[in-house]
Design a protein around this motif. Sequence first.
Motif, short mmCIF file in Angstrom:
data_model
loop_
_atom_site.label_atom_id
_atom_site.label_comp_id
_atom_site.label_asym_id
_atom_site.label_seq_id
_atom_site.Cartn_x
_atom_site.Cartn_y
_atom_site.Cartn_z
N MET A 1 0.86 -1.21 0.00
CA MET A 1 0.00 0.00 0.00
C MET A 1 0.88 1.24 0.00
N SER A 2 0.54 2.19 -0.85
CA SER A 2 1.33 3.42 -0.95
C SER A 2 1.14 4.29 0.29
N ASP A 3 2.12 5.12 0.54
CA ASP A 3 2.06 6.06 1.66
C ASP A 3 1.29 7.30 1.22
N LEU A 4 0.08 7.46 1.72
CA LEU A 4 -0.76 8.59 1.32
C LEU A 4 -0.74 9.70 2.38
N SER A 5 0.29 9.71 3.22
CA SER A 5 0.28 10.69 4.31
C SER A 5 0.36 12.13 3.80
N ARG A 6 0.94 12.35 2.61
CA ARG A 6 1.00 13.71 2.07
C ARG A 6 -0.19 13.99 1.14
N CYS A 7 -1.03 13.03 0.95
CA CYS A 7 -2.20 13.20 0.06
C CYS A 7 -3.33 13.86 0.85
N SER A 8 -3.87 14.93 0.30
CA SER A 8 -4.96 15.65 0.98
C SER A 8 -6.16 15.74 0.06
N LEU A 9 -7.34 15.54 0.63
CA LEU A 9 -8.58 15.66 -0.14
C LEU A 9 -9.16 17.06 0.07
N ASN A 10 -9.10 17.88 -0.95
CA ASN A 10 -9.80 19.16 -0.86
C ASN A 10 -11.30 18.85 -0.93
N THR A 11 -12.04 19.39 0.03
CA THR A 11 -13.44 18.96 0.15
C THR A 11 -14.30 19.42 -1.03
N ALA A 12 -13.82 20.36 -1.83
CA ALA A 12 -14.57 20.72 -3.04
C ALA A 12 -14.69 19.55 -4.00
N THR A 13 -13.78 18.59 -3.88
CA THR A 13 -13.79 17.40 -4.75
C THR A 13 -15.00 16.51 -4.44
N VAL A 14 -15.46 16.58 -3.19
CA VAL A 14 -16.66 15.82 -2.77
C VAL A 14 -17.69 16.84 -2.29
N LYS A 15 -18.04 17.72 -3.21
CA LYS A 15 -18.83 18.91 -2.89
C LYS A 15 -20.11 18.63 -2.10
N HIS A 16 -20.77 17.51 -2.40
CA HIS A 16 -22.08 17.28 -1.77
C HIS A 16 -21.97 16.51 -0.45
N ALA A 17 -20.76 16.18 -0.03
CA ALA A 17 -20.58 15.50 1.26
C ALA A 17 -20.59 16.51 2.39
N THR A 18 -21.07 16.11 3.58
CA THR A 18 -20.89 16.94 4.77
C THR A 18 -19.41 16.92 5.14
N LEU A 19 -19.02 17.81 6.04
CA LEU A 19 -17.63 17.83 6.48
C LEU A 19 -17.25 16.48 7.09
N THR A 20 -18.14 15.94 7.91
CA THR A 20 -17.86 14.65 8.55
C THR A 20 -17.69 13.55 7.51
N GLU A 21 -18.57 13.52 6.51
CA GLU A 21 -18.47 12.50 5.45
C GLU A 21 -17.17 12.65 4.65
N ALA A 22 -16.80 13.91 4.36
CA ALA A 22 -15.58 14.14 3.58
C ALA A 22 -14.35 13.70 4.37
N VAL A 23 -14.34 14.03 5.65
CA VAL A 23 -13.19 13.66 6.49
C VAL A 23 -13.10 12.15 6.62
N GLU A 24 -14.24 11.50 6.80
CA GLU A 24 -14.25 10.02 6.88
C GLU A 24 -13.73 9.40 5.59
N ALA A 25 -14.17 9.95 4.46
CA ALA A 25 -13.73 9.41 3.16
C ALA A 25 -12.22 9.55 3.01
N ALA A 26 -11.69 10.71 3.40
CA ALA A 26 -10.24 10.92 3.29
C ALA A 26 -9.48 9.99 4.23
N ALA A 27 -9.97 9.86 5.46
CA ALA A 27 -9.29 9.00 6.45
C ALA A 27 -9.34 7.54 6.00
#
Lengths: 289, 289
Positions: A1-27
Amino acid sequence: MSDLSRCSLNTATVKHATLTEAVEAAASAGMGAVGLWRHQVQESGAGTARKIVEDAGLRVSSLCRGGFLTATSAEGIREAVADNERALIEAAEVGTSELVFVVGGLPGSAPEAPPSPGTDRDLVATRRRVADRLADLAPVAEKHGVRIVLEPLHPMFAADRAVVSTLGQALDLAAPFDARTVGVVVDTYHVWWDPALEAAIQRAGREGRIAGYQVCDWNLPFAPAALNSRGHVGDGYIDFATVSRWVAEAGYTGDVETEIFNEEIWAAPPAETAATVGARFAQHVLPHL
Amino acid sequence: MSDLSRCSLNTATVKHATLTEAVEAAASAGMGAVGLWRHQVQESGAGTARKIVEDAGLRVSSLCRGGFLTATSAEGIREAVADNERALIEAAEVGTSELVFVVGGLPGSAPEAPPSPGTDRDLVATRRRVADRLADLAPVAEKHGVRIVLEPLHPMFAADRAVVSTLGQALDLAAPFDARTVGVVVDTYHVWWDPALEAAIQRAGREGRIAGYQVCDWNLPFAPAALNSRGHVGDGYIDFATVSRWVAEAGYTGDVETEIFNEEIWAAPPAETAATVGARFAQHVLPHL
């Protein structure tokens, strides 16, 4: 598995998600950070937003966005300065030192609309006012310990969204200020085409001003709303190996945000989008960092 | 009545007119020149085309277009050189010394289409090949007494139409060659946004390389085919007073072509379009030349 520690999800990419949903998806995708937008932070309050991100073990890589500095009237100028001070405070409260600035278009323009009768076409003077507002705001940013991060937007948006169009121009605007107070973000979508890009990235690195690296691809044909033509890394025409290498060679070691505006991607489940973002980062960006 | 002797109608602006109709429209509007396209010249033959223009008392301000220099294969390179030699000969035969070059996009790209599996995303190498092909073609241009006129295209076309994206880059590519052999054209649509534009126009003037000045406006929203978003001068966001002043101060005294790609304008009667082009030139451009 690749190291995604420097990978960040800008929440505009998942525009219709709530903040909690976006953070969960990224984590869940194994990422180390998220990039947030002001409206989300305002909805939940900066303290709550910060806790949602920290509880998931993530960082806030940046807050979008301040800016809109091109007003001509005394009242418009006062409002822009006041609103940007609020944005700088929100950035500090939500736990990031980087506030991305989109500087705004010609006065009287509206996004992807014809000029109004009152449109001011003086691009040179408009750009000069951006410099003036940065002089107003730099001490405010310093006071709050947050960096103003200038984002050059693609020249296709110079009339209606941002009169800062190249990385070199952003660095010229940043030059009068300390690198801890005014920096720049390299967004592949906006700058990939620039024949002066390698030199500008080197200069940004030398000056210590690279405050962020954002990735997404240049898709064609354009979407009906041109702003939403961005694609997943690897789907379009951008040479991510080369640009990522330039950014790495310039000394950047921070987070890499994926920020995509695209109706189809917005319609996909956030977890699926985050998984794709992580996989594309691992394939096209990470090997060159 | 304004002096329209420097005003030229690029025939792409009246796409559906025959050459004779386009020339009549330009002459009736009081213009001094027309800009032609190769397919028109080939249809009637260069000699006939030249006679149609001269009989109307007009000049040919330029021929569009050579270029498409980005091929990677030996065969593609040979074909590009051969076709550009034919274009240089056509330019001389039709009576203009200026052949406009659109250099082409990334190999494997297609206009406003997604990348194909074989698309080559190496923009740096693609731009290097453009320089190599210019070295092949400069002696050919010199032999035929025609200037290769590099046209930087707006960065929104960098992937699929032209990897030359700024006037400064065009001047760098032209630098190894005599100014009578390789020049540049300033097209407002493509370069108006550039923060380095004033300096680049000054440099082009100093080096004697301004081979043409083309005008049309930056309209928003974009047309469904982005290429066709150009508008009549005055309908969009461009500050023609400033750019025209820069071009004049750089010493340019030649024709000013109006070149518009726009479905609505193509649907209008050619004489009406030519009258509008003349009126807008007189209002927005001529006072600043």
